[in-house]
Design a protein around this motif. Structure first.
Motif, PDB file in Angstrom:
ATOM      1  N   VAL A 147      27.147   7.382  28.672  1.00  0.00           N
ATOM      2  CA  VAL A 147      25.781   7.159  28.181  1.00  0.00           C
ATOM      3  C   VAL A 147      25.526   8.011  26.938  1.00  0.00           C
ATOM      4  N   GLN A 148      25.984   9.256  26.945  1.00  0.00           N
ATOM      5  CA  GLN A 148      25.784  10.116  25.775  1.00  0.00           C
ATOM      6  C   GLN A 148      26.521   9.566  24.550  1.00  0.00           C
ATOM      7  N   ALA A 149      27.725   9.029  24.745  1.00  0.00           N
ATOM      8  CA  ALA A 149      28.466   8.422  23.634  1.00  0.00           C
ATOM      9  C   ALA A 149      27.743   7.178  23.125  1.00  0.00           C
ATOM     10  N   ALA A 150      27.234   6.364  24.042  1.00  0.00           N
ATOM     11  CA  ALA A 150      26.494   5.164  23.649  1.00  0.00           C
ATOM     12  C   ALA A 150      25.199   5.541  22.931  1.00  0.00           C
ATOM     13  N   LYS A 151      24.547   6.607  23.390  1.00  0.00           N
ATOM     14  CA  LYS A 151      23.323   7.085  22.731  1.00  0.00           C
ATOM     15  C   LYS A 151      23.627   7.516  21.301  1.00  0.00           C
ATOM     16  N   ALA A 152      24.729   8.211  21.101  1.00  0.00           N
ATOM     17  CA  ALA A 152      25.110   8.647  19.756  1.00  0.00           C
ATOM     18  C   ALA A 152      25.364   7.437  18.855  1.00  0.00           C
ATOM     19  N   GLU A 153      26.010   6.410  19.395  1.00  0.00           N
ATOM     20  CA  GLU A 153      26.255   5.198  18.616  1.00  0.00           C
ATOM     21  C   GLU A 153      24.931   4.509  18.255  1.00  0.00           C
ATOM     22  N   LEU A 154      24.034   4.408  19.224  1.00  0.00           N
ATOM     23  CA  LEU A 154      22.728   3.799  18.969  1.00  0.00           C
ATOM     24  C   LEU A 154      21.962   4.589  17.912  1.00  0.00           C
ATOM     25  N   GLU A 155      21.931   5.908  18.064  1.00  0.00           N
ATOM     26  CA  GLU A 155      21.183   6.732  17.118  1.00  0.00           C
ATOM     27  C   GLU A 155      21.759   6.658  15.706  1.00  0.00           C
ATOM     28  N   ALA A 156      23.059   6.379  15.583  1.00  0.00           N
ATOM     29  CA  ALA A 156      23.662   6.230  14.255  1.00  0.00           C
ATOM     30  C   ALA A 156      23.108   5.010  13.529  1.00  0.00           C
ATOM     31  N   GLU A 157      22.598   4.036  14.273  1.00  0.00           N
ATOM     32  CA  GLU A 157      22.016   2.829  13.678  1.00  0.00           C
ATOM     33  C   GLU A 157      20.539   2.992  13.337  1.00  0.00           C
ATOM     34  N   LEU A 158      19.928   4.052  13.819  1.00  0.00           N
ATOM     35  CA  LEU A 158      18.491   4.238  13.653  1.00  0.00           C
ATOM     36  C   LEU A 158      18.195   5.117  12.436  1.00  0.00           C
ATOM     37  N   PRO A 159      17.008   4.959  11.859  1.00  0.00           N
ATOM     38  CA  PRO A 159      16.661   5.812  10.721  1.00  0.00           C
ATOM     39  C   PRO A 159      16.431   7.270  11.119  1.00  0.00           C
ATOM     40  N   TYR A 160      16.129   7.516  12.409  1.00  0.00           N
ATOM     41  CA  TYR A 160      15.915   8.866  12.936  1.00  0.00           C
ATOM     42  C   TYR A 160      16.563   8.944  14.309  1.00  0.00           C
ATOM     43  N   PRO A 161      17.122  10.099  14.667  1.00  0.00           N
ATOM     44  CA  PRO A 161      17.658  10.228  16.029  1.00  0.00           C
ATOM     45  C   PRO A 161      16.538  10.045  17.052  1.00  0.00           C
ATOM     46  N   LEU A 162      16.703   9.090  17.936  1.00  0.00           N
ATOM     47  CA  LEU A 162      15.679   8.750  18.919  1.00  0.00           C
ATOM     48  C   LEU A 162      15.299   9.952  19.779  1.00  0.00           C
ATOM     49  N   GLU A 163      16.278  10.689  20.250  1.00  0.00           N
ATOM     50  CA  GLU A 163      15.986  11.834  21.119  1.00  0.00           C
ATOM     51  C   GLU A 163      15.160  12.881  20.385  1.00  0.00           C
TER      52      GLU A 163
END
Length: 178
Positions: A122-138
């Motif tokens: 989940v943490q790896a998937a979160k990092a991949e998702l956040e790489a697509e976002l303009p700001y880190p979601l967390e």
């Protein structure tokens, strides 16, 4: 990721709360799809913070567990109740009879290796998702929570309402004990 009606768009009639619930539902439902393959039938994503906190700190009163998880006492108590019914945690009376101490059962401890693997994925998937976002979601969520601690949303709504003549004066928010 699982899609839902309107998940790809942001309709004007949906407010921030609706969008946040939709986001959480999308994330949690996709995480939950991993559990049967890990032998975790009936396990829910909301149980993981409890398991992680109890693994890190050992048995805790519900108040301390809630604090460790960053949730309300009520939310922690509800989750602990669900986990207790599934045999994942046990409750004992603390030194003060009003306190209930939560501990992982043997069954709950047996889940930790699978949950550690799931957490890493989940943490790896979160990092991949956040790489697509303009700001880190967390980081955005944490910054938002801090801003609301400094000045609750209720106060912000009341101030905004004062600027709108068609809205009545809103009452002061109730004072909650710290």
């Amino acid at each position: 990721m699982t899609s839902s009606p309107g998940a790809g768009s942001a309709p004007e009639i949906s407010g921030l709360g609706t969008r946040m619930r939709t986001l959480l539902e999308l994330l949690e439902s996709d995480i939950a799809t991993l559990y049967p393959a890990l032998g975790l039938d009936g396990y829910r994503p909301r149980f993981t913070p409890v398991v992680r906190a109890l693994t890190a700190h050992g048995p805790l009163p519900i108040r301390d567990l809630a604090r460790a998880m960053g949730v309300t006492h009520s939310a922690a108590s509800q989750t602990v109740g669900q986990m207790s019914r599934r045999g994942l945690v046990a409750l004992a009376v603390g030194e003060d009879a009003r306190r209930r101490i939560v501990r992982l059962t043997e069954r709950g401890r047996a889940l930790v290796p699978a949950l550690d693997a799931e957490w890493a994925a989940v943490q790896a998937a979160k990092a991949e998702l956040e790489a697509e976002l303009p700001y880190p979601l967390e980081e955005l969520v944490l910054a938002t929570l801090r801003a609301l601690e400094r000045r609750p949303f209720r106060e912000r709504i009341a101030d905004a309402a004062r600027e709108l003549p068609e809205l009545p004066e809103l009452p002061d928010p109730p004072v909650t004990p710290a």
